[in-house]
Design an enzyme around this catalytic site. Sequence first.
Site, PDB file in Angstrom:
ATOM      1  N   ARG A  58      50.545  43.886  45.952  1.00 49.51           N
ATOM      2  CA  ARG A  58      49.358  44.271  46.671  1.00 49.51           C
ATOM      3  C   ARG A  58      48.304  43.153  46.753  1.00 49.51           C
ATOM      4  O   ARG A  58      47.924  42.869  47.663  1.00 49.51           O
ATOM      5  CB  ARG A  58      48.964  45.526  45.899  1.00 49.51           C
ATOM      6  CG  ARG A  58      47.757  46.477  46.576  1.00 49.51           C
ATOM      7  CD  ARG A  58      47.198  47.587  45.772  1.00 49.51           C
ATOM      8  NE  ARG A  58      48.169  48.063  45.157  1.00 49.51           N
ATOM      9  CZ  ARG A  58      48.927  49.090  45.476  1.00 49.51           C
ATOM     10  NH1 ARG A  58      48.762  49.659  46.650  1.00 49.51           N
ATOM     11  NH2 ARG A  58      49.794  49.685  44.757  1.00 49.51           N
ATOM     12  N   THR A  59      48.090  42.763  45.450  1.00 45.18           N
ATOM     13  CA  THR A  59      47.192  41.656  45.265  1.00 45.18           C
ATOM     14  C   THR A  59      47.576  40.185  46.054  1.00 45.18           C
ATOM     15  O   THR A  59      46.598  39.877  46.804  1.00 45.18           O
ATOM     16  CB  THR A  59      46.967  41.370  43.586  1.00 45.18           C
ATOM     17  OG1 THR A  59      46.611  42.425  43.085  1.00 45.18           O
ATOM     18  CG2 THR A  59      45.819  40.223  43.677  1.00 45.18           C
ATOM     19  N   LYS A  87      61.619  25.560  33.422  1.00 42.77           N
ATOM     20  CA  LYS A  87      62.059  24.549  32.756  1.00 42.77           C
ATOM     21  C   LYS A  87      61.178  24.250  31.727  1.00 42.77           C
ATOM     22  O   LYS A  87      61.404  23.152  31.066  1.00 42.77           O
ATOM     23  CB  LYS A  87      62.280  23.365  33.816  1.00 42.77           C
ATOM     24  CG  LYS A  87      63.227  23.583  35.045  1.00 42.77           C
ATOM     25  CD  LYS A  87      63.085  22.472  35.910  1.00 42.77           C
ATOM     26  CE  LYS A  87      64.148  22.775  37.187  1.00 42.77           C
ATOM     27  NZ  LYS A  87      63.512  22.208  38.308  1.00 42.77           N
ATOM     28  N   ARG A 108      47.913  34.760  39.133  1.00 39.97           N
ATOM     29  CA  ARG A 108      48.193  35.885  38.189  1.00 39.97           C
ATOM     30  C   ARG A 108      49.202  35.410  37.216  1.00 39.97           C
ATOM     31  O   ARG A 108      50.073  34.891  37.377  1.00 39.97           O
ATOM     32  CB  ARG A 108      48.854  37.021  39.240  1.00 39.97           C
ATOM     33  CG  ARG A 108      49.618  37.842  38.399  1.00 39.97           C
ATOM     34  CD  ARG A 108      48.535  39.002  37.527  1.00 39.97           C
ATOM     35  NE  ARG A 108      48.092  39.824  38.574  1.00 39.97           N
ATOM     36  CZ  ARG A 108      48.086  41.121  38.872  1.00 39.97           C
ATOM     37  NH1 ARG A 108      49.267  41.542  38.255  1.00 39.97           N
ATOM     38  NH2 ARG A 108      47.583  41.616  39.589  1.00 39.97           N
ATOM     39  N   HIS A 136      40.169  41.081  35.908  1.00 47.02           N
ATOM     40  CA  HIS A 136      40.870  40.960  37.225  1.00 47.02           C
ATOM     41  C   HIS A 136      39.705  41.073  38.292  1.00 47.02           C
ATOM     42  O   HIS A 136      39.349  42.161  39.119  1.00 47.02           O
ATOM     43  CB  HIS A 136      41.758  42.186  37.515  1.00 47.02           C
ATOM     44  CG  HIS A 136      42.464  42.092  39.069  1.00 47.02           C
ATOM     45  ND1 HIS A 136      42.463  41.192  39.838  1.00 47.02           N
ATOM     46  CD2 HIS A 136      43.516  42.934  39.132  1.00 47.02           C
ATOM     47  CE1 HIS A 136      43.571  41.369  40.602  1.00 47.02           C
ATOM     48  NE2 HIS A 136      44.046  42.771  40.382  1.00 47.02           N
TER      49      HIS A 136
END
Lengths: 310, 151
Positions: A58-59, A87, A108, A136
């Site tokens: 969604r975000t 890595k 995120r 958020h």
Amino acid sequence: MSSFRGRDVLSIRDFTPADIQLVLRTARKMVPIAVGEKRSRSLEGKILSTLFYEPSTRTRLSFESAMARLGGRALGFSSAEGTSVQKGETLADTIRMVEAYSDAIVLRHPHEGAARLAAEFTEKPVLNAGDGAGQHPTQTLLDLYTIWDEKGSFEGQSVTLVGDLKYGRTVHSLAYALAELGAHLTFVSPPTLEMPPEILEQVKEKGLSFRAAHRLEEVIRDTDVLYVTRIQKERFPDPQEYEKVAGSYRVDMDVLRDAKRGLIIMHPLPRVTEIAPEVDRTKHAVYFKQAFNAVPVRMALLDLILGEGA
Amino acid sequence: MRELRVTPIKNGTVIDHIPAGLALKVLKILGIGDAVTSTVTVAMHVPSQAMGWKDIVKVEDRELGGRELDKIALIAPTSTVNVIRNYNVAEKRPLALPDRAVGILRCANPNCISNVREPIESSFVVRSKSPLRVVCKYCDRELEDIVSHIL
């Protein structure tokens, strides 16, 4: 020139009430563009990096949609798999590399504080799209937009937050912001999932009173905005205990019998069983509109931060 | 005449007026363990007119400064730190709690980015000095047990 130009969006605490109002007013102007009725080229030639170290459909999609609607482009990854992170590259190095490829970075990340760290390693604006159990802020802004758009103001509104108030990060930032904007807060949760004391302390610092309850029926009568969050099964060692608790916070037609006519019901989604499907058809339900609001609100932020007019 | 329990030192640092019981924590902060090359004298539970009881730590041939003083200020801000040169107090180094504690505390939140392999130093904002309350700059959490998180 707006104070937003080139600015990081790391925590809702970095926003003054005037900043929040500017974002909300700008978001409203974005709606016709967000629904495709009008066209905008205001971010033409700009590139947004979306770095999603953990999935959030969604975000990420709403950020990419917001960028595309304003004529810009987005690039990035939707999980750490297959990237240089695997890595062993540090976040700091990834950010220094991505800085060269784009004009702003959406991040995120599973670790709390990741966005603040990222902002220390780049001159380009960083937008926090969720850091672990931390902040958020763009979710908070779209929640605020939904309340403002539906109710017209924050002052004096009676907002009830219900569900998992202990671990749900959206409710912590939202409670803080609403207290700053003058709303009256009510917290309804099972005793084991109450709002943490440090959040209550912040609300008190704003000079606002709040109340806490264990039952939704006790407070529904004088609630203007009901913000429902999911109670996660994994918080309960005993599945039977979960069923009992979750059931008692379910919003259905029975609970809404005493509700105000103008009550709105919000939910950050995805929902499981906490709102009964029959509620979707009532005029109280605004959670799908809330999900749509993610686009104009993120457009507003991107335009304020990157736009020529900013 | 009162017998001196701790003899004067020629060169080094004397940390006096440490609240009774905290001397061993001060030693921990100074990294005084096996690899010490000079004499360290510790006096615990010494009568003090001002404090009732106090601890004293004397470190020979070493002058403390910078972060070591910041760390001591965190746990024992009432202590006095005197630099001794040729048996005389050459300098009194004031202990001042900084507004930010950088690189001297570890965040207790295992999921904080400052506990992951990244090229940064831990950083805490001092929210209140008395009682001491610090909040991690990265994850925003308050550190509960400050003493046991000193680096």
